[in-house]
Structures are given as C-alpha cells and as structure tokens.
Design an enzyme around this catalytic site. Structure first.
Site, PDB file in Angstrom:
ATOM      1  N   ARG A  72      37.283  46.467  32.866  1.00 41.34           N
ATOM      2  CA  ARG A  72      35.627  46.484  33.964  1.00 41.34           C
ATOM      3  C   ARG A  72      34.749  45.808  33.812  1.00 41.34           C
ATOM      4  O   ARG A  72      34.112  46.436  34.712  1.00 41.34           O
ATOM      5  CB  ARG A  72      35.681  47.929  33.064  1.00 41.34           C
ATOM      6  CG  ARG A  72      35.318  48.979  34.619  1.00 41.34           C
ATOM      7  CD  ARG A  72      34.461  49.844  34.033  1.00 41.34           C
ATOM      8  NE  ARG A  72      34.170  51.282  35.237  1.00 41.34           N
ATOM      9  CZ  ARG A  72      33.589  52.029  35.230  1.00 41.34           C
ATOM     10  NH1 ARG A  72      32.754  52.298  33.410  1.00 41.34           N
ATOM     11  NH2 ARG A  72      32.304  52.363  35.060  1.00 41.34           N
ATOM     12  N   HIS A  76      32.820  44.911  37.290  1.00 39.64           N
ATOM     13  CA  HIS A  76      31.179  45.140  37.514  1.00 39.64           C
ATOM     14  C   HIS A  76      30.453  44.313  38.290  1.00 39.64           C
ATOM     15  O   HIS A  76      30.045  43.800  37.721  1.00 39.64           O
ATOM     16  CB  HIS A  76      30.609  46.362  37.201  1.00 39.64           C
ATOM     17  CG  HIS A  76      30.945  47.680  36.975  1.00 39.64           C
ATOM     18  ND1 HIS A  76      30.313  48.434  36.824  1.00 39.64           N
ATOM     19  CD2 HIS A  76      32.661  48.153  37.364  1.00 39.64           C
ATOM     20  CE1 HIS A  76      31.662  49.968  37.412  1.00 39.64           C
ATOM     21  NE2 HIS A  76      32.305  49.307  37.787  1.00 39.64           N
ATOM     22  N   ASP A  77      30.453  42.775  36.935  1.00 39.64           N
ATOM     23  CA  ASP A  77      30.379  41.801  36.831  1.00 39.64           C
ATOM     24  C   ASP A  77      29.938  41.158  38.010  1.00 39.64           C
ATOM     25  O   ASP A  77      29.488  40.069  39.436  1.00 39.64           O
ATOM     26  CB  ASP A  77      30.309  41.116  35.435  1.00 39.64           C
ATOM     27  CG  ASP A  77      29.353  39.643  35.912  1.00 39.64           C
ATOM     28  OD1 ASP A  77      28.135  39.610  35.837  1.00 39.64           O
ATOM     29  OD2 ASP A  77      29.781  38.555  35.834  1.00 39.64           O
ATOM     30  N   GLY A  82      28.487  37.846  42.356  1.00 40.02           N
ATOM     31  CA  GLY A  82      29.099  36.287  41.566  1.00 40.02           C
ATOM     32  C   GLY A  82      28.884  37.179  40.011  1.00 40.02           C
ATOM     33  O   GLY A  82      28.572  37.512  39.354  1.00 40.02           O
ATOM     34  N   ASP A  84      28.635  35.827  37.125  1.00 38.39           N
ATOM     35  CA  ASP A  84      27.495  35.591  36.026  1.00 38.39           C
ATOM     36  C   ASP A  84      26.951  36.126  35.059  1.00 38.39           C
ATOM     37  O   ASP A  84      25.744  36.188  34.457  1.00 38.39           O
ATOM     38  CB  ASP A  84      26.152  35.293  37.198  1.00 38.39           C
ATOM     39  CG  ASP A  84      26.062  36.285  37.458  1.00 38.39           C
ATOM     40  OD1 ASP A  84      25.952  37.531  37.296  1.00 38.39           O
ATOM     41  OD2 ASP A  84      24.488  36.556  38.257  1.00 38.39           O
ATOM     42  N   SER A  86      25.459  38.761  34.795  1.00 43.90           N
ATOM     43  CA  SER A  86      24.388  39.272  34.509  1.00 43.90           C
ATOM     44  C   SER A  86      24.500  40.752  34.284  1.00 43.90           C
ATOM     45  O   SER A  86      23.253  41.513  34.066  1.00 43.90           O
ATOM     46  CB  SER A  86      23.706  39.591  36.138  1.00 43.90           C
ATOM     47  OG  SER A  86      25.045  39.719  36.848  1.00 43.90           O
ATOM     48  N   GLU A  98      21.596  45.383  35.092  1.00 43.00           N
ATOM     49  CA  GLU A  98      22.678  46.256  36.005  1.00 43.00           C
ATOM     50  C   GLU A  98      23.489  46.904  35.153  1.00 43.00           C
ATOM     51  O   GLU A  98      24.106  48.077  35.562  1.00 43.00           O
ATOM     52  CB  GLU A  98      23.678  44.937  36.169  1.00 43.00           C
ATOM     53  CG  GLU A  98      23.186  43.580  37.564  1.00 43.00           C
ATOM     54  CD  GLU A  98      23.932  42.880  37.614  1.00 43.00           C
ATOM     55  OE1 GLU A  98      24.921  43.013  37.122  1.00 43.00           O
ATOM     56  OE2 GLU A  98      23.367  42.296  37.940  1.00 43.00           O
ATOM     57  N   ASN A 104      26.792  51.939  36.536  1.00 38.92           N
ATOM     58  CA  ASN A 104      26.959  50.932  34.812  1.00 38.92           C
ATOM     59  C   ASN A 104      27.308  52.107  33.358  1.00 38.92           C
ATOM     60  O   ASN A 104      27.063  51.942  32.958  1.00 38.92           O
ATOM     61  CB  ASN A 104      25.862  49.842  34.982  1.00 38.92           C
ATOM     62  CG  ASN A 104      27.206  48.492  36.142  1.00 38.92           C
ATOM     63  OD1 ASN A 104      28.611  48.536  36.034  1.00 38.92           O
ATOM     64  ND2 ASN A 104      25.873  47.811  36.274  1.00 38.92           N
ATOM     65  N   HIS A 202      43.193  50.517  37.795  1.00 36.18           N
ATOM     66  CA  HIS A 202      42.970  51.596  37.463  1.00 36.18           C
ATOM     67  C   HIS A 202      43.973  51.708  36.458  1.00 36.18           C
ATOM     68  O   HIS A 202      44.221  52.558  35.329  1.00 36.18           O
ATOM     69  CB  HIS A 202      42.788  52.281  38.626  1.00 36.18           C
ATOM     70  CG  HIS A 202      41.518  52.178  38.946  1.00 36.18           C
ATOM     71  ND1 HIS A 202      41.073  52.771  40.550  1.00 36.18           N
ATOM     72  CD2 HIS A 202      40.588  51.507  38.296  1.00 36.18           C
ATOM     73  CE1 HIS A 202      39.953  52.720  39.889  1.00 36.18           C
ATOM     74  NE2 HIS A 202      39.951  52.003  39.065  1.00 36.18           N
TER      75      HIS A 202
END
Length: 330
Positions: A72, A76-77, A82, A84, A86, A98, A104, A202
């Site tokens: 996950r 989500h990244d 992209g 990266d 973050s 983020e 998140n 999932h």
C-alpha cells in the site's frame, strides 16, 4: 487501511513459474527512453536487493501486517508525483507532508524502509534511492505472501516535494466511482485493465469500518445495506461494524485469504463479497467485468498481469536526489 494478516495464511513463496517471462515483460512494458534499468546497481551496489529482501523478511517475522503495509505504501507513493518516495517524508513545522494527508492516515511499515535504507547505506553510502528501496520492498512483500516475483527496473530518484494537499486530489478513495478510478489511472498513463489488475492488490490486508460503513448502514433511502452485497456477508460486516462504531481496530480482512496473495479477491467480488465500493464498481462495466471473470478463474493470468501492471506503475518517476535518510530531504 491498516492491514491485518493472519500467521496461518502466510507462507514462504515458491519460485514463481513465470521464469523468463518476467524479464520480457519488463522490457516490453517499459521499453527504452527512461533512465531505469535492470542492472542499475550491478557495479555500484550489487548487494542492494539482497539487503532490502533481508530487511523485509526480518520485519515480516516480527509483524505479520508488513506485506500489505509495504504494498500500500508503494501504491500511495506512485499515485502522487510518481514513485519518488515522497510518501516517506516526515512533516515539518513549515510543511505537512504526504504521509499526514487524510488518505494516508493508516499507512504503516515505514520502519521497514528505514531498516533497509540503513543496511544499504552501510554498504553503499549515497547510492541507492529510497524510491528504489520501496519498489523492491513492495515486490518482496508480494512474493513473501505467495504471489509472483519480478525484476523491477531501478534508478529512481527521490522526490524533493511532499505535500499532504496532493493526496486528497490524486489518491482515489474507497468510495470512488468507476469514472473517478478510470480518470486517476488515465492521468498516470494506465489503462482500465491496469485498474482491475492493481485492484487485485486488495487481496492483502485489512480495512477499517470507516472504509465501507456507507455500504452497510444508511446506504440509501429504503435500503440500509447496499443490495449488491451478499446478505450473509453484509450481516457479518454489520456485526463487526455496528452503526456509529468507534472501535479503533474494528473492520474486515480485504478478502477471505487476507494474508495470502492470490486471486480470492476476484472470486469474492463475483459472489457479492467485495468489501469496498471502489471494488464493487469493477462489476458495473462490461470490460472490467470480463477481466474480473478472467482473474477469478485463472490465478496464473492474474499473476502475470499483476507483474506487468506493477512494472508499468513503478516506472513512473522523475529525476531526483538520493536521500541519506528516507524521512527527510538532503
């Protein structure tokens, strides 16, 4: 959603029977034209992949929720700016990052990436990006849960921007409509097939009641429960998640084998046991319904498609730095 994995459903993965097909998929899916490559660290840090795999294995041995958490995290990244890393950045007094955006709030397993980064830095300081570590960790998480393995292309940069405000606009939520999901994937250059395939992720993990509460209480006037849900399944969900439930750990496994990476997700979806609204919408369009039927019937087809879609998604990256600490910019 914080995943809840059961030890009796975890198993050490056999070597996937996909063999040389994986390398071909990597080349076909991503072609040329970007900086990523299969041998990016062959000279500069040849033991990087082994170090990441060891960190994931050690974490799973202590915490059975790790595989779903890592997968996950990677999803989500990649959907925000992209792949990266973050999503790994900590918030500061001057910036909410983020990881602290509303979608998140339940992300976890950050410590696994931290441990892997520490191990890699000890061998090859300043060489391996956090984004590559997360991509490798997600691959290992799937494989350790019984799913396929693959050789991800490496050489991602670590992003220099991480904003919580991006998450609400770019990450589709558990109640997303089909059009919202399709648009989110299209914005990344991904197809409706990719949507169905990656939704199969999932198969791992756990969803809190808040993610599906609207399907089992007050669905619409005249129907307290979503009629698409199997009645016995809906009743079980209502017992686990009473109206106005505030129990922190209440919820449901994402499918009947929520610690094993398999195709049970698609079979449950066909039988009215799909958990989220964003799962159920895959049955509302003929094209996506055909893919659901295919993957419900053939796990091998799902595994091959998942590898291809993961390679495509994980190639979304822009040049960046190589962070010394995955939680903060250099």
């Amino acid at each position: 959603m914080a995943p809840q994995l059961h030890p009796d459903r975890c198993r050490t993965w056999p070597r996937a029977p996909l063999g040389s097909v994986l390398l071909a998929l990597a080349i076909v899916s991503l072609g040329g034209g970007d900086a990523l490559s299969l041998d990016h660290y062959r000279q500069s840090c040849p033991r990087a992949e082994a170090a990441v795999a060891a960190a994931v294995r050690q974490a799973v041995a202590k915490d059975r929720t790790v595989p779903a958490g890592l997968l996950r995290l990677h999803f989500h990244d990649c959907f925000v700016r992209g792949c990266d890393a973050s999503v790994l950045i900590d918030s500061t007094a001057g910036n909410t990052a983020e990881k602290d955006g509303p979608p998140n709030a339940s992300l976890h397993a950050f410590f696994v990436v931290d441990n892997a980064k520490q191990a890699v830095e000890a061998m090859c300081p300043g060489v391996v990006s956090c984004a590559d570590i997360l991509a490798l960790a997600a691959r290992d998480a799937v494989a350790l849960s019984g799913g396929p393995s693959w050789s991800p292309l490496l050489g991602r940069g670590d992003g220099r921007v991480s904003l919580a405000s991006d998450t609400t606009s770019l990450l589709p939520g558990p109640g997303a409509s089909f059009d919202q999901l399709r648009q989110a994937f299209h914005a990344l250059g991904m197809s409706v097939k990719d949507l169905v395939v990656l939704s199969g992720g999932h198969t791992l993990g756990f969803a809190h009641c808040s993610s599906f509460q609207g399907r089992i209480h007050g669905f619409r006037p005249g129907a307290d429960v979503d009629p698409a849900l199997n009645p016995s399944f809906a009743a079980a969900l209502r017992r686990a998640c009473p109206a106005n439930n505030t129990a922190r750990g209440a919820g449901s496994g994402m499918d009947s084998t929520s610690a094993t990476f398999d195709n049970a997700y698609y079979r449950m979806l066909q039988s009215g046991r799909g958990l989220l609204s964003s799962d159920e919408v895959l049955l509302t369009h003929p094209k996506t319904r055909r893919f659901v039927a295919l993957y419900a019937a053939r796990q091998d087809a799902f595994f091959r498609a998942f590898v291809s879609s993961m390679l495509r998604m994980s190639a979304l990256n822009q040049p960046g730095e190589v962070r010394a600490n995955c939680r903060r910019h250099n």
